[in-house]
Design a protein around this motif. Sequence first.
Motif, mmCIF file in Angstrom:
data_model
loop_
_atom_site.group_PDB
_atom_site.id
_atom_site.type_symbol
_atom_site.label_atom_id
_atom_site.label_comp_id
_atom_site.label_asym_id
_atom_site.label_seq_id
_atom_site.Cartn_x
_atom_site.Cartn_y
_atom_site.Cartn_z
ATOM 1 N N UNK A 64 7.132 -18.218 -10.039
ATOM 2 C CA UNK A 64 6.125 -17.305 -10.572
ATOM 3 C C UNK A 64 6.271 -17.337 -12.094
ATOM 4 N N UNK A 118 0.528 -13.389 -14.258
ATOM 5 C CA UNK A 118 1.434 -14.348 -13.615
ATOM 6 C C UNK A 118 0.645 -15.280 -12.690
ATOM 7 N N UNK A 119 1.266 -16.421 -12.385
ATOM 8 C CA UNK A 119 0.686 -17.331 -11.404
ATOM 9 C C UNK A 119 1.821 -18.073 -10.693
ATOM 10 N N UNK A 149 -2.664 -13.255 -1.836
ATOM 11 C CA UNK A 149 -1.870 -13.258 -3.070
ATOM 12 C C UNK A 149 -2.063 -11.988 -3.890
ATOM 13 N N UNK A 150 -3.268 -11.412 -3.865
ATOM 14 C CA UNK A 150 -3.468 -10.188 -4.646
ATOM 15 C C UNK A 150 -2.553 -9.088 -4.095
ATOM 16 N N UNK A 173 -2.138 -9.296 -13.663
ATOM 17 C CA UNK A 173 -0.677 -9.247 -13.806
ATOM 18 C C UNK A 173 -0.110 -10.245 -14.808
ATOM 19 N N UNK A 230 -5.288 -12.483 -10.019
ATOM 20 C CA UNK A 230 -3.910 -12.012 -10.229
ATOM 21 C C UNK A 230 -3.478 -12.300 -11.672
ATOM 22 N N UNK A 238 1.184 -10.006 -4.911
ATOM 23 C CA UNK A 238 1.521 -9.859 -6.331
ATOM 24 C C UNK A 238 1.484 -8.397 -6.749
ATOM 25 N N UNK A 250 4.728 -7.276 -8.666
ATOM 26 C CA UNK A 250 4.779 -7.460 -10.117
ATOM 27 C C UNK A 250 4.078 -6.336 -10.880
#
Lengths: 176, 426
Positions: free
Chosen positions: B24, B150-151, A168-169, B148, B144, A172, A176
């Motif tokens: 997200x 977000x999730x 996920x890192x 960032x 994250x 993302x 993003x």
Amino acid sequence: MEKKFGGSAIFLDRSDINTDEIIPAKYLTEVTKEALTPYILEDLKLEGFDPKGEKLKNATVVVSRENFGCGSSREHAPWVFEVNNVHTVIAESFARIFRQNMFNGGMLAIELPKGDIDQMIALQQQGDVEIGIDLDGQSVTAKAGGEKKQFSFEISPFDRALIDAGGWVEFADARY
Amino acid sequence: MGKTLAVKIFDSHLRDEPFPGTKILDLDRVLCHEITTPVAIADLVWRGKDRVFDQNKLKVVIDHVTPSKDTKTATQAKMLRDWARRHEIPDFFDVGRNGVCHAIFPEKGYIRPGYTVIMGDSHTCTHGAFGAFAAGVGTTDLEVGILKGVCAFREPETIRINLNGTLSEGVYAKDVILHVIATLGVNGATDRVVEFRGAVVDGMSMEARMTLCNMAVEAGGTSGVCMPDMKTVDYLWDFIKGEFADKDAALADYRQWVSDDDAVYASTLDIDVSTLDAQVTFGFKPDCVKSVKEMQGTPVDQIYIGSCTNGRLEDLRQAAELLKGKQIAGSVRGIVSPATPKVFQDALAEGIIQIFMDAGFCVTNPTCGACLGMSNGVLAEGEVAASTTNRNFNGRMGKGGMVHLMSPASAAATAITGVITDAGSL
Ligand code: SF4
């Protein structure tokens, strides 16, 4: 760490195996994944299961029942599998956080119906069970002795994307 | 077609939908403690991405083992402390000002209706008591979130639980939630939001609502939620009075986060609590629940009152009411951990701490400690605890130890006799 799916299986034939059993809280003071290695499943009491045994040492796939990984959110649970080369967990169902943690780390959590898990467990009578994973075809094969069974599974496109990205890192960060 | 509170929050926070069904969300709060965050920090540093998305949206506390008990826990605390300083995170709570995460963050007014909240802690669902979507996550999600803001979540379905009737004397939110978990089972709410509704919830304080939402995860739930109302406004008023003309204006705004009457639910459960007795767990799963009366007489070694479930002022009051002028049994040890410094001070001012001490309790600083068997009251092999916490897993409070979960009132009654005791029988 490069992930490898499939391989030799160990069966934890019980529902509701929780993250305290997978990695007890007292080891949460470790700040590296590697330091967790010796403590895998240390507190799991299950007939015929030895957390220090050869069977677990050689396993790269864990197969279990319902609600696997319930309880604490600790990602130390998937990590202790990761550092012990168990990159695939197959169960009838998972607790949400554990399941997400597996994919977030680029590992594989597969849900199969009870009947399929029953068949896999029965296969043990033929000898050690070897699991094959076909990610694109979304199928699992289980082999023991001369016998071979095939089951199909589904993972969401998002989970597949996490595996392909390596977690996920990475996903993302690119997006993003 | 109406929407649930959870769907409204998802719609309003949607950043991206990379695949159908994968949402997200933008995050309003990323909460951090010293057990799950240092690993995320180490990984961010290793990746060369030691940044935070918004230091004002991060809230940070050292609570699980505090003050540190050994070199390893001191290292974890230091990693969190150094990181909070490095990024100038204003809301960081260190020794002396720290308390149990799910008690101190709401108390500071950080959680508001309509918020999205994550933390690397499964009981983050507690914060849904304010009409927020609050979910426990693992360290990678936390990482994250920190980087960032977000999730990722699956589209939430909601289980609606209508709590009707009137609670009998001596029966509390803890008894209600134990009964709900027994009804749903430990995975009955997996991937679902658990919405608590009905006259019983309307009548509950914010503290009691937090107790309800706290244990939603014990049924597998992603978040518990309660509908924001005037009690929510009252609780938050000191923190929000600059934002609204008056309380009615605040309420009118917060009511946008109430589920619509025609919202669609995955399932609805009606529970009449009028006949409910005080409840207690047996065995090693939180859905193994009986009435305290059925377990009456079971010997215990240690009583623990505290945690994010039941370590707030109201909880301490309920226990102190029974303990006043009494001594705990010679066969047991009593430990109470007020969940935050404010709870401690208020309890001190009300004379509650004195009652605990006179009764023979050990009063510790605010910390999780004993709840997860890390410090301040770890059980020995074969020992049994009566505890106001939320998990009775095998070895949770110490290897080989057993835990019976119950309300603060039941725990106090049990402390007095040394065996599991219904408060009404004293
Ligand atoms: S009090 Fe217990 S359950 Fe709550 S956050 Fe601390 S360790 Fe977790």
